[in-house]
Structure formats: structure tokens, C-alpha cells
Design an enzyme around this catalytic site. Structure first.
Site, PDB file in Angstrom:
ATOM      1  CG  PHE A 160      -1.845   0.472   6.795  1.00  0.00           C
ATOM      2  CD1 PHE A 160      -0.942   0.619   7.838  1.00  0.00           C
ATOM      3  CD2 PHE A 160      -3.144   0.902   6.988  1.00  0.00           C
ATOM      4  CE1 PHE A 160      -1.334   1.179   9.047  1.00  0.00           C
ATOM      5  CE2 PHE A 160      -3.549   1.470   8.185  1.00  0.00           C
ATOM      6  CZ  PHE A 160      -2.643   1.610   9.224  1.00  0.00           C
ATOM      7  CB  SER A 161      -2.960  -2.629   9.294  1.00  0.00           C
ATOM      8  OG  SER A 161      -3.499  -3.177  10.473  1.00  0.00           O
ATOM      9  CD  GLU A 162      -7.767  -7.449   6.673  1.00  0.00           C
ATOM     10  OE1 GLU A 162      -8.512  -7.929   7.547  1.00  0.00           O
ATOM     11  OE2 GLU A 162      -8.188  -6.884   5.636  1.00  0.00           O
ATOM     12  CG  HIS A 217      -1.586   0.068  13.821  1.00  0.00           C
ATOM     13  ND1 HIS A 217      -0.757  -1.034  13.828  1.00  0.00           N
ATOM     14  CD2 HIS A 217      -2.585  -0.223  12.958  1.00  0.00           C
ATOM     15  CE1 HIS A 217      -1.242  -1.954  13.015  1.00  0.00           C
ATOM     16  NE2 HIS A 217      -2.343  -1.484  12.469  1.00  0.00           N
ATOM     17  CG  PHE A 276       3.524   1.479   5.638  1.00  0.00           C
ATOM     18  CD1 PHE A 276       4.221   2.591   6.094  1.00  0.00           C
ATOM     19  CD2 PHE A 276       3.540   1.203   4.280  1.00  0.00           C
ATOM     20  CE1 PHE A 276       4.914   3.407   5.211  1.00  0.00           C
ATOM     21  CE2 PHE A 276       4.227   2.016   3.387  1.00  0.00           C
ATOM     22  CZ  PHE A 276       4.920   3.121   3.855  1.00  0.00           C
TER      23      PHE A 276
END
Length: 246
Positions: free
Chosen positions: A126-128, A222, A159
Site C-alpha cells: 500500500f502506497s510506499e 488514497h 494499492f
């Protein structure tokens, strides 16, 4: 399939387990999925204005910027450009074109997990965490080419991702100036049309082989969708892709 699960920046393995809950429950409902959660090694302190947003402390990050930290300061005003790659480059320029030499240590630690836990065959980020997961895949491809090490990761679910960091140079990568092999394993990109950082997700998607990459737009921001119906729809697509790999 067992997945190595990587949280976003300023989050933790515990927070990701909560965020992924509905999706993970849906995906493992037929007994064919399990999860191994980990987190970054660098403890960070969440600014007071974001208290609670990233989950309770302690909070961690995988990525450390070489030099002064300006990346997160520029995220609140993410640029809009004609292509995802142009947007990423504009954001990087506003942050003084940061590099991330720590990525060598980060992917080494994740490869060690893969080498010690042989049942892990997938990655969820997810994200980073998606950025780090993509960097890990590139590192596995590099090690196969240069060292003959067989890659362990066969499938990735991203994601709200960001494009990878080169696992050797620490440079942020975009598809328009990347001459090496793209991410070739099957990838599933879960994005949100209302995500202010959507270009990050699409820049990651463009780093992957389009013939083996799938895209799901949940329409929100986000985040990892926690609505039961949406989570089940995402899990259905993910399971179909897993079945094609197995």
C-alpha cells in the site's frame, strides 16, 4: 498463495493488518491465501496534524531520503501534468530530485525474508509499500539476470502505489526513461479516481508489462477500500489472477 504485506509510509504492520482486513478476509475465504506482515525499520514521528491518520504509534517507514527531507512537504501540493511520468518528475523536482540509497538495505532485508520463508510467493503493498514491493521485484529480476537467483515473487497487488526506486542506484524510476526490463510478473493495481496521487499509481502501472497487469478503480481516495462489497470485488479479481498463476 502467501503474501508478504508492506504498509505505507508512517504506518506499521499492525495498521496495515487493520487496513487490509476486509480484503484479506475475502481473499482467504477459500483457504488459498495467507499473509505475512512486516514494516520498515525506521521509526518516525507523525506530525500532530496527522495524529491518528496513520494508526497508533510506533510508526515506521521503509524509505529514507538522502539529504534534507522535502518529499512529504511537497505531497500536499502534488502537481498535475499531461502524463503520470511528467507529474512524478515535477513532484521530484519540487523536492530537489531526492535519491534513496537506503533501498539497497531495504530490499536486502525483504529478500532475506523470502529466502527464509519459502512459502511466500506474492507481495501486497500500500502506497510506499507498493513502491517498495515494486523495487523488490526489480531487484529479484536483477539478481536472476546477474546472479542466477530464481525470483520468489510471482504476483503483486498494489494499492495506491508509487513508481519503484532502482534497487541499486536509489533513483526514482519512470517508464519513459527506463531502458531495462519492466516488471514482468502479473500485477494487480487497485487505484482510486479521487486519489490526489493517482498519477503515482498510474506511473507504477506503466512500469509493468501491460499484458500481465490488471487495473481496478474503486473510485475513492488514497486508501485500501474497507467496504465489504468493494473488498469482495477486488478479492474476486485477485483470486482469478492467482488461479491463472497456480
Amino acid at each position: 498463495m502467501k503474501f508478504l504485506c508492506l504498509p505505507g509510509g508512517y504506518c506499521s504492520a499492525k495498521a496495515l493488518q487493520t487496513q487490509l482486513g476486509p480484503f484479506a478476509d475475502a481473499l482467504e475465504s477459500n483457504g488459498n491465501a495467507s499473509f505475512r506482515y512486516t514494516q520498515g525499520a525506521t521509526e518516525v514521528h507523525v506530525p500532530p496534524e496527522f495524529a491518528g491518520f496513520f494508526g497508533p504509534p510506533p510508526n515506521y517507514t521503509f524509505i529514507r531520503v538522502d539529504g534534507p527531507e522535502r518529499v512529504h512537504a511537497n505531497m500536499s501540493d502534488f502537481p498535475k501534468r499531461d502524463t503520470p511520468e511528467e507529474a512524478i518528475k515535477a513532484a521530484a523536482k519540487a523536492a530537489d530530485d531526492p535519491t534513496f540509497s537506503c533501498i539497497v538495505e531495504v530490499v536486502d532485508s525483504l529478500v532475506a525474508i523470502l529466502d527464509n520463508e519459502h512459502d511466500i510467493e506474492g507481495v501486497i503493498g500500500f502506497s510506499e509499500g507498493a513502491q517498495v514491493g515494486a523495487s523488490l521485484i526489480l531487484e529479484e529480476q536483477r539478481r536472476e539476470s546477474e546472479l542466477g537467483r530464481r525470483p520468489r515473487i510471482k504476483y503483486a497487488i498494489f494499492f495506491s502505489g508509487w513508481p519503484p526506486v532502482h534497487p541499486v542506484t536509489g533513483q526514482l524510476l519512470t517508464a519513459d526513461d527506463y531502458d531495462e526490463e519492466p516488471i514482468t510478473i502479473p500485477t494487480f493495481h487497485v487505484v482510486g479516481a479521487s486519489d490526489p496521487f493517482l498519477d503515482g499509481s498510474m506511473a507504477l502501472y506503466n512500469m509493468c508489462d501491460p499484458d500481465s497487469a490488471d487495473l481496478f478503480d474503486h473510485g475513492a481516495g488514497h486508501l485500501i477500500p474497507r467496504n465489504k462489497q468493494t473488498a469482495e470485488e477486488i478479492a474476486l479479481v485477485a483470486r482469478e489472477m492467482i488461479n491463472c498463476i497456480a
